[in-house]
Design a protein around this motif. Sequence first.
Motif, PDB file in Angstrom:
ATOM      1  N   LEU A   1       0.837  -1.205   0.000  1.00 19.84           N
ATOM      2  CA  LEU A   1       0.000   0.000   0.000  1.00 19.84           C
ATOM      3  C   LEU A   1       0.872   1.254   0.000  1.00 19.84           C
ATOM      4  O   LEU A   1       0.599   2.222  -0.720  1.00 19.84           O
ATOM      5  N   GLY A   2       1.932   1.233   0.775  1.00 20.58           N
ATOM      6  CA  GLY A   2       2.844   2.375   0.847  1.00 20.58           C
ATOM      7  C   GLY A   2       3.575   2.603  -0.452  1.00 20.58           C
ATOM      8  O   GLY A   2       3.749   3.739  -0.903  1.00 20.58           O
ATOM      9  N   GLU A   3       4.004   1.523  -1.092  1.00 17.93           N
ATOM     10  CA  GLU A   3       4.693   1.650  -2.375  1.00 17.93           C
ATOM     11  C   GLU A   3       3.765   2.253  -3.435  1.00 17.93           C
ATOM     12  O   GLU A   3       4.165   3.116  -4.209  1.00 17.93           O
ATOM     13  N   VAL A   4       2.519   1.778  -3.464  1.00 17.94           N
ATOM     14  CA  VAL A   4       1.585   2.249  -4.490  1.00 17.94           C
ATOM     15  C   VAL A   4       1.113   3.672  -4.174  1.00 17.94           C
ATOM     16  O   VAL A   4       1.099   4.547  -5.044  1.00 17.94           O
ATOM     17  N   ALA A   5       0.760   3.916  -2.906  1.00 14.42           N
ATOM     18  CA  ALA A   5       0.254   5.241  -2.534  1.00 14.42           C
ATOM     19  C   ALA A   5       1.355   6.293  -2.618  1.00 14.42           C
ATOM     20  O   ALA A   5       1.092   7.458  -2.912  1.00 14.42           O
ATOM     21  N   GLY A   6       2.585   5.873  -2.356  1.00 13.51           N
ATOM     22  CA  GLY A   6       3.677   6.833  -2.290  1.00 13.51           C
ATOM     23  C   GLY A   6       4.347   7.100  -3.620  1.00 13.51           C
ATOM     24  O   GLY A   6       5.240   7.938  -3.708  1.00 13.51           O
ATOM     25  N   THR A   7       3.958   6.396  -4.660  1.00 12.05           N
ATOM     26  CA  THR A   7       4.637   6.527  -5.947  1.00 12.05           C
ATOM     27  C   THR A   7       3.660   7.071  -6.983  1.00 12.05           C
ATOM     28  O   THR A   7       2.519   6.625  -7.067  1.00 12.05           O
ATOM     29  N   GLU A   8       4.129   8.021  -7.763  1.00 13.02           N
ATOM     30  CA  GLU A   8       3.285   8.584  -8.822  1.00 13.02           C
ATOM     31  C   GLU A   8       3.053   7.542  -9.913  1.00 13.02           C
ATOM     32  O   GLU A   8       3.952   6.789 -10.266  1.00 13.02           O
TER      33      GLU A   8
ATOM     34  N   VAL B   1       6.374   0.656   4.852  1.00 15.55           N
ATOM     35  CA  VAL B   1       5.348   0.060   5.725  1.00 15.55           C
ATOM     36  C   VAL B   1       4.587   1.151   6.481  1.00 15.55           C
ATOM     37  O   VAL B   1       3.347   1.140   6.538  1.00 15.55           O
ATOM     38  N   ALA B   2       5.315   2.126   7.033  1.00 13.63           N
ATOM     39  CA  ALA B   2       4.642   3.199   7.787  1.00 13.63           C
ATOM     40  C   ALA B   2       3.789   4.063   6.864  1.00 13.63           C
ATOM     41  O   ALA B   2       2.675   4.468   7.225  1.00 13.63           O
ATOM     42  N   LEU B   3       4.282   4.338   5.654  1.00 14.69           N
ATOM     43  CA  LEU B   3       3.483   5.109   4.688  1.00 14.69           C
ATOM     44  C   LEU B   3       2.198   4.364   4.336  1.00 14.69           C
ATOM     45  O   LEU B   3       1.128   4.950   4.229  1.00 14.69           O
ATOM     46  N   GLY B   4       2.313   3.047   4.149  1.00 10.97           N
ATOM     47  CA  GLY B   4       1.139   2.247   3.828  1.00 10.97           C
ATOM     48  C   GLY B   4       0.166   2.175   4.995  1.00 10.97           C
ATOM     49  O   GLY B   4      -1.053   2.144   4.805  1.00 10.97           O
ATOM     50  N   ALA B   5       0.704   2.147   6.210  1.00 12.08           N
ATOM     51  CA  ALA B   5      -0.156   2.128   7.396  1.00 12.08           C
ATOM     52  C   ALA B   5      -0.948   3.429   7.497  1.00 12.08           C
ATOM     53  O   ALA B   5      -2.128   3.422   7.867  1.00 12.08           O
ATOM     54  N   ILE B   6      -0.300   4.546   7.140  1.00  2.18           N
ATOM     55  CA  ILE B   6      -1.006   5.836   7.109  1.00  2.18           C
ATOM     56  C   ILE B   6      -2.117   5.791   6.065  1.00  2.18           C
ATOM     57  O   ILE B   6      -3.250   6.215   6.311  1.00  2.18           O
ATOM     58  N   GLU B   7      -1.793   5.250   4.893  1.00  2.31           N
ATOM     59  CA  GLU B   7      -2.795   5.163   3.824  1.00  2.31           C
ATOM     60  C   GLU B   7      -3.966   4.274   4.245  1.00  2.31           C
ATOM     61  O   GLU B   7      -5.127   4.581   3.956  1.00  2.31           O
ATOM     62  N   ALA B   8      -3.678   3.188   4.959  1.00  2.00           N
ATOM     63  CA  ALA B   8      -4.751   2.278   5.398  1.00  2.00           C
ATOM     64  C   ALA B   8      -5.710   2.978   6.347  1.00  2.00           C
ATOM     65  O   ALA B   8      -6.937   2.841   6.222  1.00  2.00           O
ATOM     66  N   VAL B   9      -5.177   3.742   7.288  1.00  2.35           N
ATOM     67  CA  VAL B   9      -6.081   4.406   8.233  1.00  2.35           C
ATOM     68  C   VAL B   9      -6.817   5.539   7.536  1.00  2.35           C
ATOM     69  O   VAL B   9      -7.995   5.781   7.791  1.00  2.35           O
ATOM     70  N   ARG B  10      -6.150   6.186   6.593  1.00  6.06           N
ATOM     71  CA  ARG B  10      -6.823   7.256   5.834  1.00  6.06           C
ATOM     72  C   ARG B  10      -8.022   6.687   5.083  1.00  6.06           C
ATOM     73  O   ARG B  10      -9.104   7.266   5.073  1.00  6.06           O
ATOM     74  N   ARG B  11      -7.827   5.527   4.476  1.00  9.92           N
ATOM     75  CA  ARG B  11      -8.936   4.879   3.760  1.00  9.92           C
ATOM     76  C   ARG B  11     -10.054   4.471   4.707  1.00  9.92           C
ATOM     77  O   ARG B  11     -11.224   4.577   4.376  1.00  9.92           O
ATOM     78  N   SER B  12      -9.674   3.994   5.904  1.00 11.14           N
ATOM     79  CA  SER B  12     -10.697   3.537   6.853  1.00 11.14           C
ATOM     80  C   SER B  12     -11.526   4.705   7.371  1.00 11.14           C
ATOM     81  O   SER B  12     -12.650   4.517   7.822  1.00 11.14           O
ATOM     82  N   LEU B  13     -10.969   5.921   7.304  1.00  9.29           N
ATOM     83  CA  LEU B  13     -11.694   7.101   7.779  1.00  9.29           C
ATOM     84  C   LEU B  13     -12.532   7.748   6.687  1.00  9.29           C
ATOM     85  O   LEU B  13     -13.353   8.610   6.963  1.00  9.29           O
ATOM     86  N   GLU B  14     -12.315   7.302   5.419  1.00  9.22           N
ATOM     87  CA  GLU B  14     -13.095   7.837   4.300  1.00  9.22           C
ATOM     88  C   GLU B  14     -14.499   7.270   4.346  1.00  9.22           C
ATOM     89  O   GLU B  14     -14.716   6.166   4.835  1.00  9.22           O
ATOM     90  N   PRO B  15     -15.484   7.994   3.772  1.00  8.63           N
ATOM     91  CA  PRO B  15     -16.827   7.431   3.678  1.00  8.63           C
ATOM     92  C   PRO B  15     -16.789   6.119   2.878  1.00  8.63           C
ATOM     93  O   PRO B  15     -15.958   5.966   1.985  1.00  8.63           O
TER      94      PRO B  15
END
Length: 317
Positions: free
Chosen positions: A127-134, A298-312
């Motif tokens: 998740l971190g690799e994909v979310a963090g890369t253009e 891993v930490a970037l992906g963990a941030i992305e995971a919680v961000r997604r969980s907080l989205e509608p």
Amino acid sequence: MGETQQRATLPADGIVGIDIGGTKISGLVVDAADGLVRGSVPAPAGVGGWAMADAAADLARDLALRAGVPFVAVGVGAAGVIDHETGTVRAASATFVDWAGFPLGDELHARLGVPVSVENDVNAFLLGEVAGTESVEQDVLGVMLGTGVGGAVMIGGALRHGPNGAAGEIGHTPGYSELVCTCGQRGHLETLASGTSIGLRYEARTGTAGLGAREIALLARGGDADAVAVFDAAGRALALACASAATLLDLPRAIVGGGVAHAWDLLEPAIMRTLVTDAPVSGLPLLITPATQGADAVALGAIEAVRRSLEPVGAYR
Ligand SMILES: [Zn+2]
């Protein structure tokens, strides 16, 4: 690896990412100036889940304080099979005391009072690799070549967890050798492609024990034919596993991280050869590329995971 980062801009939204491994707990948060504030502490994996939760909570609080951002949530990527909906560790290596069954999400929430999301660390890595890369594909296999071999699958931008949270465990797919795996079965990808296995395979060829993947990589670059052969076998097995997954799920890319991937120059020749001889029968190109987010993934992906969980609900496919 890590030199060619194309990091997407991350918001300073007060979400702390924590990476819980067997030897250290590390974390990061984006500050108001779009900088990354990082920190790490030793992981008390031999003490127990409570001690791990205490250490992770203290680190998360400290990082938010240092970044000067309001602490709104924490995302965790943790070793073990994780129930990502409850944040409970379902199964874990025996080196982690009282980790299997530990309600990590609930325990962190009780300590911090903010929303918590927990993912398996290899899922978080992908998740971190994909979310963090253009501009990277949204259908991707992630492979982590570390002490063991971990895997993760993303389909249509969403992680595939499976009913038991165990999807993507490509390290324990069979057919690559006759060697006994750390799990007790035979022939798994991990018997050739993990850092541990590279040391053991080199020992089997030369009688020299106790070398790590990094040292064997140096020997290979110096012309040691046995060292070259060990990385060659790892690269071929890795590429076969990626080609199988790509064939099954129509994945255009596999992203490979972990310590062994630092020796990409030694893995790549066998990977490229294997992609010619054993390409997915679809005829569509499969890209197998090294991770770009380094130790932050891993930490970037963990941030992305919680961000997604907080989205509608429905905001992500
Ligand atoms: Zn295995």
